[in-house]
Design a protein around this motif. Structure first.
Motif, mmCIF file in Angstrom:
data_model
loop_
_atom_site.group_PDB
_atom_site.id
_atom_site.type_symbol
_atom_site.label_atom_id
_atom_site.label_comp_id
_atom_site.label_asym_id
_atom_site.label_seq_id
_atom_site.Cartn_x
_atom_site.Cartn_y
_atom_site.Cartn_z
ATOM 1 N N ASP A 461 0.803 -1.220 0.000
ATOM 2 C CA ASP A 461 0.000 0.000 0.000
ATOM 3 C C ASP A 461 0.840 1.276 0.000
ATOM 4 O OD1 ASP A 461 -3.118 -0.705 0.854
ATOM 5 O OD2 ASP A 461 -1.680 -2.190 1.546
ATOM 6 N N MET A 462 2.075 1.193 0.466
ATOM 7 C CA MET A 462 2.887 2.395 0.667
ATOM 8 C C MET A 462 3.895 2.585 -0.471
ATOM 9 S SD MET A 462 1.702 3.647 3.446
ATOM 10 C CE MET A 462 0.071 2.875 3.584
ATOM 11 N N ASP A 463 3.991 3.806 -0.977
ATOM 12 C CA ASP A 463 4.913 4.106 -2.075
ATOM 13 C C ASP A 463 6.315 4.469 -1.586
ATOM 14 O OD1 ASP A 463 3.142 4.127 -4.610
ATOM 15 O OD2 ASP A 463 1.988 5.308 -3.180
ATOM 16 N N ILE A 464 6.390 5.158 -0.444
ATOM 17 C CA ILE A 464 7.686 5.591 0.091
ATOM 18 C C ILE A 464 7.678 5.428 1.598
ATOM 19 C CG2 ILE A 464 9.168 7.606 0.525
ATOM 20 C CD1 ILE A 464 8.582 8.629 -2.208
ATOM 21 N N ASN A 465 8.783 4.965 2.146
ATOM 22 C CA ASN A 465 8.960 4.897 3.592
ATOM 23 C C ASN A 465 9.698 6.148 4.061
ATOM 24 O OD1 ASN A 465 9.227 4.092 6.270
ATOM 25 N ND2 ASN A 465 11.130 2.970 5.865
ATOM 26 N N CYS A 466 9.042 6.942 4.888
ATOM 27 C CA CYS A 466 9.680 8.121 5.475
ATOM 28 C C CYS A 466 10.175 7.841 6.890
ATOM 29 C CB CYS A 466 8.709 9.299 5.490
ATOM 30 S SG CYS A 466 8.173 9.825 3.846
ATOM 31 N N GLY A 467 9.924 6.628 7.387
ATOM 32 C CA GLY A 467 10.365 6.272 8.727
ATOM 33 C C GLY A 467 11.865 6.278 8.885
ATOM 34 N N ASP A 468 12.593 6.136 7.762
ATOM 35 C CA ASP A 468 14.050 6.108 7.864
ATOM 36 C C ASP A 468 14.644 7.485 8.160
ATOM 37 O OD1 ASP A 468 13.564 7.215 5.374
ATOM 38 O OD2 ASP A 468 14.518 5.595 4.236
ATOM 39 N N ILE A 469 13.800 8.510 8.247
ATOM 40 C CA ILE A 469 14.303 9.824 8.658
ATOM 41 C C ILE A 469 14.835 9.768 10.082
ATOM 42 C CG2 ILE A 469 13.570 12.186 9.235
ATOM 43 C CD1 ILE A 469 11.792 12.117 6.747
ATOM 44 N N VAL A 470 14.159 9.022 10.969
ATOM 45 C CA VAL A 470 14.658 8.916 12.345
ATOM 46 C C VAL A 470 15.844 7.958 12.427
ATOM 47 C CG1 VAL A 470 12.435 9.478 13.373
ATOM 48 C CG2 VAL A 470 13.019 7.083 12.973
ATOM 49 N N GLU A 471 16.172 7.314 11.313
ATOM 50 C CA GLU A 471 17.315 6.402 11.278
ATOM 51 C C GLU A 471 18.520 7.035 10.593
ATOM 52 O OE1 GLU A 471 15.481 3.179 9.227
ATOM 53 O OE2 GLU A 471 13.924 2.959 10.758
ATOM 54 N N GLY A 472 18.387 8.303 10.169
ATOM 55 C CA GLY A 472 19.541 8.988 9.617
ATOM 56 C C GLY A 472 19.353 9.679 8.291
ATOM 57 N N VAL A 473 18.283 9.359 7.545
ATOM 58 C CA VAL A 473 18.035 10.031 6.268
ATOM 59 C C VAL A 473 17.550 11.449 6.547
ATOM 60 C CG1 VAL A 473 16.642 10.005 4.156
ATOM 61 C CG2 VAL A 473 17.510 7.863 5.105
ATOM 62 N N SER A 474 18.051 12.424 5.795
ATOM 63 C CA SER A 474 17.662 13.814 6.036
ATOM 64 C C SER A 474 16.276 14.098 5.451
ATOM 65 C CB SER A 474 18.675 14.776 5.424
ATOM 66 O OG SER A 474 18.587 14.759 4.005
ATOM 67 N N ILE A 475 15.589 15.060 6.039
ATOM 68 C CA ILE A 475 14.285 15.497 5.519
ATOM 69 C C ILE A 475 14.436 16.020 4.100
ATOM 70 C CG2 ILE A 475 12.535 17.322 5.774
ATOM 71 C CD1 ILE A 475 12.757 16.904 8.814
ATOM 72 N N GLU A 476 15.550 16.699 3.825
ATOM 73 C CA GLU A 476 15.779 17.245 2.495
ATOM 74 C C GLU A 476 15.907 16.137 1.457
ATOM 75 O OE1 GLU A 476 16.982 20.100 5.601
ATOM 76 O OE2 GLU A 476 17.468 17.994 5.226
ATOM 77 N N ALA A 477 16.651 15.087 1.782
ATOM 78 C CA ALA A 477 16.819 13.974 0.836
ATOM 79 C C ALA A 477 15.500 13.252 0.610
ATOM 80 C CB ALA A 477 17.872 13.002 1.361
ATOM 81 N N LYS A 478 14.720 13.065 1.679
ATOM 82 C CA LYS A 478 13.435 12.383 1.537
ATOM 83 C C LYS A 478 12.449 13.250 0.747
ATOM 84 C CE LYS A 478 12.870 8.981 2.948
ATOM 85 N NZ LYS A 478 12.974 7.601 2.385
ATOM 86 N N GLY A 479 12.490 14.557 0.975
ATOM 87 C CA GLY A 479 11.626 15.452 0.215
ATOM 88 C C GLY A 479 11.939 15.413 -1.275
ATOM 89 N N GLN A 480 13.221 15.344 -1.610
ATOM 90 C CA GLN A 480 13.605 15.244 -3.018
ATOM 91 C C GLN A 480 13.139 13.911 -3.603
ATOM 92 O OE1 GLN A 480 15.402 17.778 -4.900
ATOM 93 N NE2 GLN A 480 14.501 16.456 -6.494
ATOM 94 N N GLU A 481 13.225 12.848 -2.819
ATOM 95 C CA GLU A 481 12.748 11.534 -3.270
ATOM 96 C C GLU A 481 11.245 11.584 -3.573
ATOM 97 O OE1 GLU A 481 12.274 6.932 -1.558
ATOM 98 O OE2 GLU A 481 13.475 8.407 -0.451
ATOM 99 N N ILE A 482 10.498 12.259 -2.706
ATOM 100 C CA ILE A 482 9.051 12.388 -2.919
ATOM 101 C C ILE A 482 8.779 13.190 -4.189
ATOM 102 C CG2 ILE A 482 6.929 13.396 -1.998
ATOM 103 C CD1 ILE A 482 8.116 12.846 0.829
ATOM 104 N N PHE A 483 9.485 14.294 -4.371
ATOM 105 C CA PHE A 483 9.272 15.131 -5.563
ATOM 106 C C PHE A 483 9.608 14.360 -6.840
ATOM 107 C CE2 PHE A 483 10.729 18.293 -8.709
ATOM 108 C CZ PHE A 483 9.559 19.037 -8.829
ATOM 109 N N ASP A 484 10.708 13.620 -6.825
ATOM 110 C CA ASP A 484 11.086 12.835 -8.002
ATOM 111 C C ASP A 484 10.018 11.801 -8.346
ATOM 112 O OD1 ASP A 484 13.441 14.274 -8.131
ATOM 113 O OD2 ASP A 484 14.669 12.726 -7.169
ATOM 114 N N LEU A 485 9.446 11.154 -7.312
ATOM 115 C CA LEU A 485 8.371 10.193 -7.557
ATOM 116 C C LEU A 485 7.130 10.903 -8.086
ATOM 117 C CD1 LEU A 485 7.211 7.348 -7.467
ATOM 118 C CD2 LEU A 485 6.591 7.739 -5.071
ATOM 119 N N MET A 486 6.843 12.097 -7.591
ATOM 120 C CA MET A 486 5.704 12.863 -8.095
ATOM 121 C C MET A 486 5.804 13.062 -9.594
ATOM 122 S SD MET A 486 5.266 15.808 -5.171
ATOM 123 C CE MET A 486 4.819 16.954 -6.477
ATOM 124 N N LEU A 487 6.971 13.399 -10.072
ATOM 125 C CA LEU A 487 7.162 13.614 -11.512
ATOM 126 C C LEU A 487 6.937 12.331 -12.297
ATOM 127 C CD1 LEU A 487 10.328 15.919 -11.501
ATOM 128 C CD2 LEU A 487 7.936 16.619 -11.764
#
Length: 516
Positions: A461-487
């Protein structure tokens, strides 16, 4: 916050130096020592909060550097903070904010036209742009819902769509109202805007509107109001004028067969990202929503705005208590005051219906760690990013301003998203912590998980996991990942909810007013 989030071994998280609570990133048992120098006195479930210092009865409880409630009793350091000891009202039972209208609106650094991101979309004859190419069958009243479904089923089961690969499907958008209501006023206006908004949404290549004939919501009246002329991509009919159920189904299928080849002429072409209108949604929120997925989506919304696009934040009951953060970003006092007027409308609306704004957090929200609507709203508002608030719209009103805008809707996700789609959204992003099951034909819905545990359980059901932000991924990198998927999704890549077939039952216009 970013510095703290880059420590993957941490079991606790303090979001702002002004906070007097911390968030548990794992279940904390009684007697556990924490980096904040306190010992856990009562078990704290994962995603929930504990006091990092003594909080007196009546004192503000602070998270994100903002008030999320007030202590109902004295709370010792290390104690679990939740609805048993945290409530909405202060000493006088209220919380007042300084709205500081338009004092913090900082124009974003826009990306030049020739350097903007692009996607492959459908350019419509009126200049609007779609990300999908559905054919819709709408109904003026509940009485024609069955007929609309039968017409759609007749087409979808016939196999004729195999001849039109450019058409994503024929969808019946049915609802439970349209009669037993006033023929003027707020409720009627909402239904009118919703119906015409869906009919004209750029993700529909063609549309049919089916009525009974004697209902309050008259098709002819709507056509006259909007100056609508029937064409090879828009047709209307009523059961009574067509000779009854069997005849209108046969007639509807034949008309639809004539419309399909016209809709199928659409072809994707390279389009500037400024033509994307993103609906921002969250549902089944938890204690991680305001920490991971929502701020990451907000970062993606900022990227879209800098590319000239539009992002629509909604769910007015779920920005309640965070509205002062939005009024500061309003481009003018007038825009900010329009938002506050809608807040006041909701306060009156809930009171008239013997409710209160704090009724909003659901049992699932609370189980996931959210305590008050103030806390939920502070996290939900993060979906809106940081750019100026350029306009405030009423439910299902056509969105014409670019940039970050707000639309007044309920917090119930299907009703809220229906208003956004009616307003012109052609893509949607939906954050969830508990695991909402949702789709949004004719608009693709991107599902963003707030925590890794739920993502692992519901990967279909889920397209992207944002839970890895608390594991070290930056909000900026995850936001870019979301935008790229949007396109990619805007260009035709299927989302998980589309692959599962969601979206046929999520057309839910907001019903306001008496049913008579």
């Amino acid at each position: 916050m970013s510095e703290t989030l880059t420590r993957p071994q941490s079991r606790t998280l303090v979001l702002n130096p002004a906070d007097n609570i911390a968030v548990a990133l794992a279940n904390l048992e009684v007697g556990s020592d924490t980096p904040q120098g306190v010992t856990i006195k009562r078990r704290v479930p994962k995603g929930h909060k504990f006091a990092t210092q003594g909080i007196r009865a009546g004192e503000a409880i602070v998270k994100f550097g903002q008030i999320i409630g007030f202590a109902k009793e004295a709370i010792p350091p290390g104690d679990w903070v939740h609805e048993h000891n945290c409530g909405m009202g202060g000493a006088d039972g209220s919380l007042k904010h300084d709205y500081a209208f338009a004092e913090g609106a900082i124009p974003p650094e826009m990306i030049p036209v020739g350097q903007r991101a692009t996607f492959e979309g459908y350019r419509r004859a009126n200049g609007s742009v779609g990300t999908r190419n559905y054919v819709g069958i709408l109904t003026s009243v509940n009485c024609s819902a069955t007929v609309a479904k039968f017409i759609a089923e007749g087409i979808n089961r016939s196999g004729i769509l195999d001849d039109y690969p450019e058409i994503d499907g024929v969808v019946p958008f049915v609802h439970g109202t349209g009669c037993g209501m006033e023929s003027r006023g707020e409720g009627f206006d909402i239904l009118k805007r919703t119906q015409w908004g869906y009919t004209s949404n750029p993700n529909l290549g063609a549309a049919m509107l089916v009525g009974l004939g004697c209902e309050v919501f008259q098709i002819g009246r709507m056509k006259e109001m909007y100056g609508i002329v029937e064409s090879d991509t828009f047709q209307t009919m009523t059961i009574q004028e067509s000779g009854g159920t069997k005849k209108i189904i046969e007639w509807g299928i034949e008309r639809m067969k004539e419309m399909l080849p016209v809709a199928a002429r659409a072809r994707r072409e390279t389009i500037d990202a400024s033509e994307l209108t993103l609906a921002l949604q969250c549902g089944g929120s938890d204690g991680y929503s305001g920490i991971t997925a929502n701020p990451a989506l907000g970062y993606a919304a900022d990227i879209l705005v800098r590319n000239g696009g539009t992002a629509i934040l909604s769910e007015t009951p779920e920005i309640y208590g965070a509205e002062h953060l939005l009024t500061r970003r309003a481009v003018s006092r007038e825009v900010g005051e329009k938002l506050i007027n809608r807040i006041h409308w909701w306060e009156d609306y809930t009171a008239r219906n013997h409710g209160e704004m704090n009724n909003n957090p659901s049992p699932g929200n609370k189980l996931g760690g959210l305590t008050t609507i103030l806390e939920k709203s502070l996290g939900a508002a993060a979906k809106g990013g940081t750019t100026p608030l350029t306009a405030v719209y009423e439910y299902a009103e056509k969105v014409t301003e670019k940039g970050f805008v707000f639309m007044d809707t309920p917090g119930f996700d299907p009703v809220s998203a229906t208003g956004q789609v009616a307003g012109g959204a052609n893509i949607l992003a939906f954050t969830t912590g508990r695991g909402s099951a949702y789709g949004c034909k004719p608009v693709p819905s991107i599902k963003l998980a707030t925590n890794s545990d739920m993502y692992g359980r519901m990967t279909d059901d889920m397209d992207i996991n944002c839970g890895d932000i608390v594991e070290g991924v930056s909000i900026e990198a995850k936001g870019q990942e979301i935008f790229d998927l949007m396109l990619r999704v805007a260009s035709g890549e299927a989302t998980k909810s589309e692959a599962l077939g969601y979206g046929d039952n999520e057309f839910v216009p907001w019903q306001v007013g008496a049913t008579m």
